[in-house]
Motif scaffolding. Structure first.
Motif, mmCIF file in Angstrom:
data_model
loop_
_atom_site.group_PDB
_atom_site.id
_atom_site.type_symbol
_atom_site.label_atom_id
_atom_site.label_comp_id
_atom_site.label_asym_id
_atom_site.label_seq_id
_atom_site.Cartn_x
_atom_site.Cartn_y
_atom_site.Cartn_z
ATOM 1 N N UNK A 939 -23.997 -49.421 -24.546
ATOM 2 C CA UNK A 939 -23.094 -49.127 -23.437
ATOM 3 C C UNK A 939 -21.944 -50.120 -23.464
ATOM 4 N N UNK A 940 -20.741 -49.565 -23.403
ATOM 5 C CA UNK A 940 -19.569 -50.434 -23.493
ATOM 6 C C UNK A 940 -19.466 -51.364 -22.293
ATOM 7 N N UNK A 941 -19.795 -50.839 -21.089
ATOM 8 C CA UNK A 941 -19.667 -51.693 -19.907
ATOM 9 C C UNK A 941 -20.647 -52.843 -19.950
ATOM 10 N N UNK A 942 -21.846 -52.597 -20.557
ATOM 11 C CA UNK A 942 -22.821 -53.689 -20.687
ATOM 12 C C UNK A 942 -22.277 -54.751 -21.637
ATOM 13 N N UNK A 943 -21.683 -54.292 -22.752
ATOM 14 C CA UNK A 943 -21.105 -55.234 -23.703
ATOM 15 C C UNK A 943 -19.982 -56.039 -23.055
ATOM 16 N N UNK A 944 -19.188 -55.374 -22.203
ATOM 17 C CA UNK A 944 -18.098 -56.075 -21.526
ATOM 18 C C UNK A 944 -18.644 -57.166 -20.615
ATOM 19 N N UNK A 945 -19.748 -56.857 -19.891
ATOM 20 C CA UNK A 945 -20.348 -57.862 -19.005
ATOM 21 C C UNK A 945 -20.858 -59.041 -19.806
ATOM 22 N N UNK A 946 -21.470 -58.759 -20.948
ATOM 23 C CA UNK A 946 -21.968 -59.830 -21.813
ATOM 24 C C UNK A 946 -20.810 -60.688 -22.308
ATOM 25 N N UNK A 947 -19.739 -60.028 -22.712
ATOM 26 C CA UNK A 947 -18.579 -60.768 -23.226
ATOM 27 C C UNK A 947 -17.996 -61.677 -22.154
ATOM 28 N N UNK A 948 -17.938 -61.171 -20.924
ATOM 29 C CA UNK A 948 -17.392 -61.985 -19.823
ATOM 30 C C UNK A 948 -18.247 -63.225 -19.599
ATOM 31 N N UNK A 949 -19.569 -63.028 -19.511
ATOM 32 C CA UNK A 949 -20.467 -64.156 -19.232
ATOM 33 C C UNK A 949 -20.432 -65.164 -20.377
ATOM 34 N N UNK A 950 -20.476 -64.657 -21.608
ATOM 35 C CA UNK A 950 -20.456 -65.579 -22.753
ATOM 36 C C UNK A 950 -19.096 -66.268 -22.880
ATOM 37 N N UNK A 951 -18.058 -65.588 -22.447
ATOM 38 C CA UNK A 951 -16.752 -66.238 -22.415
ATOM 39 C C UNK A 951 -16.754 -67.422 -21.456
ATOM 40 N N UNK A 952 -17.412 -67.238 -20.304
ATOM 41 C CA UNK A 952 -17.546 -68.344 -19.345
ATOM 42 C C UNK A 952 -18.349 -69.480 -19.956
ATOM 43 N N UNK A 953 -19.411 -69.137 -20.677
ATOM 44 C CA UNK A 953 -20.241 -70.159 -21.338
ATOM 45 C C UNK A 953 -19.396 -70.959 -22.324
ATOM 46 N N UNK A 954 -18.601 -70.256 -23.144
ATOM 47 C CA UNK A 954 -17.764 -70.946 -24.129
ATOM 48 C C UNK A 954 -16.747 -71.857 -23.443
ATOM 49 N N UNK A 955 -16.169 -71.404 -22.336
ATOM 50 C CA UNK A 955 -15.187 -72.221 -21.608
ATOM 51 C C UNK A 955 -15.834 -73.475 -21.013
ATOM 52 N N UNK A 956 -17.035 -73.296 -20.460
ATOM 53 C CA UNK A 956 -17.729 -74.455 -19.890
ATOM 54 C C UNK A 956 -18.069 -75.450 -20.986
ATOM 55 N N UNK A 957 -18.489 -74.935 -22.145
ATOM 56 C CA UNK A 957 -18.799 -75.841 -23.261
ATOM 57 C C UNK A 957 -17.545 -76.626 -23.670
ATOM 58 N N UNK A 958 -16.422 -75.936 -23.724
ATOM 59 C CA UNK A 958 -15.170 -76.633 -24.061
ATOM 60 C C UNK A 958 -14.854 -77.717 -23.035
#
Length: 1140
Positions: A939-958
């Motif tokens: 499901x594309x919307x599920x992938x989008x939600x995952x991308x958003x959350x993992x994007x937040x994870x990457x930003x916090x790591x930075x």
């Protein structure tokens, strides 16, 4: 008109309905008409006329409706005339086939059967184009072709080929092809009439090769005979068969490989001339070479060894011995001295397994000389420099001794055994070699002639029981068990009993089980009276109490539960006698006759150590048979009654602490009614326990309470203490309890939390507590949540309130609130109430706690300077609970998003860097919950939600990396301590991040790489003298943050590969192009090179640097000395990397 004439007249197109009627009468078993009888009674001219009319009828039917149109249905033909009906046409063809088969049986010498041949040929052609649905007609034509071949008539080769091909094809489509395989074998001579090189026979050859891939063929006896025959069809076909088998070898099971080996052996035995030479050179010798040169990690190595070993097991026959001698001669002896240790190891196994390798045609003297050389070679292999070869040689020598003991000179035997026992058994360079000695000596022990010699040698190995390698100790004990089983020697002569017991007391489960197996009959002689069991038990306790506990822990694996219970009762009788003597009582239980034994174990008197050990043994034994007792209600009640009747006396007599512990355990096994005196006071003891009590003091009492089903009482006590300790609720709690009569005990919140931790930290008590349901646990959860007010008061107040609970207690209550919420969410059947509760706590932390998370000032107290501020502790505790929630798979998308938002807020606080060690594990769990799988996007919307959350994870790591760099600049010492505390979190997070090969987590390594290069570039830019240009060799030579990050990266090969892939990607994109930056990259690569990690990725990155570095060659000649030295240093580092 006679039946013969009538039948003959019916065989024509005009009378086809009469023909079909005759065929139907033949098939009807109730009718007397039999076509076979009619044809046999016909005269020769009538038979010939019949065959001619059959040929004409078949020709007319096939011209009217060819077989190609049968499956289509022939709709147009059916409208024109009934004869064009496919079913009608097939019925006629079937009848013609039936008459043809019958005619073959009636065929006599001198008959002119050209018309019958024409009919059979047409039917053979029809067989090729018949639809799959017409299986009966296919079978009949198939039978005709087979009968024609077996009759040996004209053009038999054509019919034989058709029958053989059809049988082969059917073997691959039938579920149970056994009968068809038998048919193929009966037609195998057809192959001799076929041309192997003809293109027309390629389909048959392909099917023949498929037979070697079919387990049904390989397992079937007739199939096996057929496969053996195929090796003798054509010399060139042998190599093709061998190649097919080799390609399939890795997919064969062990059993299938044995069948394949048998096929090779039988084919070799039947071969002769060129076939024999080809079998030996192309197949058997090829397997031998592969068995020598294949790596052990190869998926086919074990299968190849199995096939070669099959030939070794057939040695002893003159032809086999001759073959092995001839084929091994150009391979084996060179391989035994090859430089590669794996080749030597493989050759050693083959050589010792095939021993003796000799030419049976030679004289006895030559054979003896050859065998002596081989024995010398075997002795030399035991001294090989590589442990794998020595291990294999040990196995081989032991097999030789076991197989050829009677044939070998005593001096040779003694030399081999001394080498094994005196030297290799104590080989300090390899535990594998030591282990091999003991494993392989069991093979020698199978030969009874070896026992007298080994009885003298084995005692020298006794200290191997204490080898520092567990697998060596295990192998040694397996050998002792074998010694005991074959009665080669007394095992206690090989290894002293005290040593065995000492090792039993302290060793691992695998070793302990073997020692118990060895000693079981000595200390638990089931064939002796029960009083003897008890005597042995006391003896064992006196020799080594710890070993006794271990022994009885595994005793239930060697005897029936009945015997275990009998031993418990026997120990109970001994303890009863001990009470009688010490307490001056004449009888414990008048109804128990077992106390008046004529011959009993010695009285224990005042020896409380033995008494306590006996009680511990009873506990261990009872626990081992608990399941068996639950399945036998009568036995369980009897056991309860027996021990319940004396438990009160035991508690009075055995007051020593060592005795009290097992007694409480015993009480927990029984219902509270069986131990009323003790059970009534347990809850009171828990109430009166001191606040600083250790888990050893209250743990057993909590176990008892839970096992008796009274966990609710403990939870009520914990909830009361927690609520009464809250300052604002103390008055209300007192007022609400004025009407109750109970013991007045001061509230002990610290002890309440300790009880709670114990209950939820042990599986047995946790199950009992969670089984109570939602109501009592929800109340406890609410009480724990109220402690947030105490934490806030500590945060906001500047002075300590003596009436307020301690900060440590409040922090524990806060943590347990989160943990209990996780447990409740886990057992909750629906909804997310408790996740929502955690989200509310996250909001409370953000609103009420984070404002206090500021940098401490110099005016703060000394205590606060030595520990993190309370606000940081609260945030860390909460994040740890949230990480655990994700770890067990309870968190949903909303929960992850809320806590990630909290992490961002924490890091934005002035002293938020203090929480980095707690933030990193949460990031790791979030990333780990989305580990990519090898599947398409659902499901594309599920992938989008995952991308958003993992994007937040990457930003916090930075942000974390930026904070670490900032702290190192502002306060280097504090920064280093902070980096060290974050190492574990960084390691775990990067190991999860490396699994991702796409954004956004793939950008994590970009962040790491960028910060390392920036930090190193900054140092290089500060260099003012050429002498300061130094290429680092280890992570310690790098700047502080780079040092930490590189050490984390180098811990995992996978993480290192991902980092190097990022380096190559950044270089290829030309994001890095200045000389200083390229030099910084080479410094990083040099550190990785010295660590010996990921050579392939390292070279790839170095090539990318090389493509950029040459651009700076010209400019560096006109540059400053520092730049020139940096360039030269970079070139040297690059060349060193490219040469690895």
């Amino acid at each position: 008109m006679s039946k013969r004439e009538a039948f003959l007249e019916a065989v024509c197109k005009e009378n086809v309905e009469d023909f079909l009627r005759f065929i139907q009468l033949h098939k009807d078993k109730t009718e007397p008409f039999d076509v076979e009888e009619v044809v046999q009674e016909m005269a020769r001219d009538q038979r010939e006329a019949l065959w001619g009319r059959l040929a004409s009828l078949l020709q007319d039917v096939l011209l009217e409706l060819p077989p190609e149109r049968w499956e289509e249905g022939g709709d147009e033909g059916m409208q024109e005339q009934p004869a064009a009906d496919p079913k009608h046409a097939m019925a006629v063809v079937d009848g013609v086939t039936l008459v043809s088969i019958v005619s073959l049986k009636a065929l006599e010498d001198g008959d002119a059967y050209s018309a019958l041949l024409e009919t059979a040929s047409r039917l053979s052609d029809v067989l090729e184009s018949l639809p799959v649905s017409e299986a009966p007609l296919q079978r009949h034509i198939h039978s005709l072709c087979e009968a024609w071949w077996k009759k040996g008539l004209q053009e038999r080769e054509k019919f034989g080929r058709t029958a053989f091909l059809k049988s082969l094809q059917k073997c691959f489509t039938l579920k149970k092809p056994g009968a068809e395989i038998q048919r193929v074998w009966s037609l195998h001579d057809v192959l001799l009439s076929l041309d192997y090189t003809s293109e027309d026979n390629k389909p048959i050859i392909n099917l023949l090769l498929q037979c070697f891939q079919r387990p049904t063929y390989i397992r079937n006896d007739d199939g096996k005979r057929f496969l053996v025959f195929l090796f003798s069809w054509n010399v060139d076909f042998i190599w093709v068969i061998h190649g097919t088998i080799k390609n399939q070898l890795q997919f064969y099971s062990k059993t299938m490989t044995t069948h394949i080996a048998e096929i090779y052996f039988r084919a070799w035995k039947k071969a002769g001339g060129d076939f024999l030479e080809n079998m030996e050179s192309s197949c058997i010798q090829d397997f031998m070479q592969n068995a020598v040169f294949l790596r052990r990690a190869s998926p086919v190595y074990a299968k190849v060894r199995q096939i070669v070993s099959y030939f070794h097991t057939r040695a002893g026959c003159k032809s086999v011995d001759k073959m092995l001698y001839n084929l091994y001669r150009p391979i084996l002896w060179k391989a035994l001295s090859a430089p590669n240790f794996e080749v030597r190891a493989n050759a050693t196994l083959l050589f010792t397994e095939a021993f003796p390798i000799h030419d049976p045609d030679q004289s006895n003297e030559s054979i003896d000389e050859s065998i002596q050389k081989q024995l010398d070679t075997a002795m030399g292999l035991l001294d090989d420099p590589h442990p794998t070869v020595r291990s294999n040689a040990t196995l081989g020598v032991c097999k030789i001794l076991a197989k050829c003991w009677e044939l070998l000179p005593p001096t040779i035997i003694t030399d081999f055994l001394k080498k094994l026992v005196m030297e290799l058994a104590s080989d300090s360079s390899s535990a594998d070699v030591r282990c091999s000695v003991f494993k392989c000596l069991t093979i020698v022990l199978d030969n009874a002639l070896s026992h007298p010699v080994l009885e003298k040698l084995l005692p020298t190995l006794k200290y191997s029981l204490h080898d520092n390698s567990e697998k060596v100790r295990t192998a040694f004990l397996d050998m002792l068990i074998k010694v005991k089983a074959v009665r080669a020697a007394k095992f206690w002569d090989v290894c002293n009993m005290d040593h065995l017991l000492a090792r039993l007391a302290i060793d691992s489960q695998s070793v302990s089980k073997r020692i118990v197996d060895l000693l079981f009959k000595s200390f638990f002689p089931v064939n002796e009276p029960e009083k003897e069991w008890c005597c042995r038990c006391i003896t064992l306790i006196q020799m080594n109490p710890m070993a006794a506990r271990k022994f009885y822990q595994y005793a239930h694996k060697h005897t029936a539960p009945t015997n275990i219970i009998k031993l418990m009762f026997a120990i109970r009788r001994v303890l009863n006698r001990c009470i009688q003597v010490d307490c001056d009582q004449t009888d414990i239980n008048d109804s128990n006759k077992e106390n008046s034994m004529q011959a009993v174990p010695p009285l224990l008197g005042k020896d409380m150590a033995v008494a306590s050990s006996l009680l511990e043994v009873v506990v261990i034994l009872w626990r081992s048979v608990q399941k068996a007792l639950k399945q036998n209600d009568e036995a369980q009640k009897y056991t309860y009654a027996k021990f319940g009747s004396v438990m009160a006396k035991y508690f009075q007599a055995f007051e020593d602490e060592r005795c009290t512990v097992p007694l409480i355990h015993l009480a927990s096994f029984m219902p509270p009614a069986s131990v009323p005196t003790f059970s009534c006071g347990v809850l009171s003891r828990l109430r009166k326990m001191d606040s600083g009590a250790s888990s050893a003091q209250y743990g057993q009492l909590l176990d008892c309470i839970c096992s008796w089903g009274q966990a609710a009482d403990v939870l009520e006590l914990i909830a009361d203490w927690l609520s009464e300790s809250l300052p604002k609720q103390a008055d209300k709690a007192t007022a609400s309890r004025k009407v109750r009569i109970q013991e007045t005990v001061e509230a002990k919140p610290e002890l309440a939390l300790a009880y709670m931790e114990y209950l939820f930290s042990h599986a047995s008590t946790r199950e009992k507590v969670l089984a109570l349901g939602d109501k009592p646990l929800k109340q406890l959860h609410t009480n724990l949540g109220n402690w947030k007010s105490v934490l806030y008061s500590h945060l906001s107040s500047t002075t300590d309130d003596p009436h307020c609970p301690s900060m440590e207690t409040a922090l524990k209550a806060f943590t347990y609130h989160g943990r209990l919420g996780a447990h409740l969410q886990h057992i909750s059947s629906e909804g997310r109430d408790y996740l929502l509760s955690l989200e509310h706590v996250a909001a409370w932390v953000a609103d009420r706690v984070l404002p206090f998370l500021a940098k401490q000032t110099e005016d703060d107290s000394e205590d606060s300077e030595n520990s993190p501020p309370l606000a940081a502790q609260i945030a860390e505790s909460f994040l740890t609970v949230c990480s655990d929630v994700l770890l067990v798979g309870l968190g949903d998308e909303t929960f992850k998003g809320q806590i990630l938002h909290l992490c961002s807020l924490i890091l934005l606080s002035e002293a938020g860097y203090l929480c980095i060690p707690a933030v990193l594990p949460f990031l790791k769990e979030v990333a780990n919950s989305y580990v990519p799988e090898d599947s398409n996007k659902d499901q594309e919307n599920q992938e989008d939600a995952v991308t958003v959350i993992l994007g937040v994870v990457a930003n916090i790591f930075q942000k974390i990396i930026e904070l670490l760099a900032r702290r190192l600049r502002k306060d280097p010492e504090e920064g280093k301590q902070l980096c060290q505390s974050a190492v574990c979190g960084l390691t775990d997070f990067l190991q999860v991040a490396q699994i991702w090969d796409r954004a956004p987590l793939s950008g994590v390594f970009s962040t790491v790489f960028a910060v390392i290069i920036v930090e190193k570039r900054h140092l290089l830019q500060k260099i003012t003298h050429p002498e300061e240009v130094i290429t680092p060799e280890s992570v310690e030579d790098m700047p502080p943050l780079s040092c930490i990050l590189l050490s984390v990266i180098l811990k995992s090969p996978a993480t290192t590969r991902s980092f190097l892939a990022e380096v190559s990607s950044s270089l290829d994109s030309e994001a890095i192009n200045s000389l200083i930056e390229l030099a910084a990259v080479l410094h990083v690569l040099t550190v990785i090179k010295h660590a010996g990690k990921s050579k392939a990725g390292l070279k790839s990155a170095a090539v990318s640097v090389q493509q950029q570095l040459h651009r700076h060659a010209v400019t560096s000649l006109d540059s400053t000395d520092v730049q020139r030295v940096i360039y030269e240093s970079a070139v040297m580092a690059l060349n060193a990397i490219l040469q690895i």
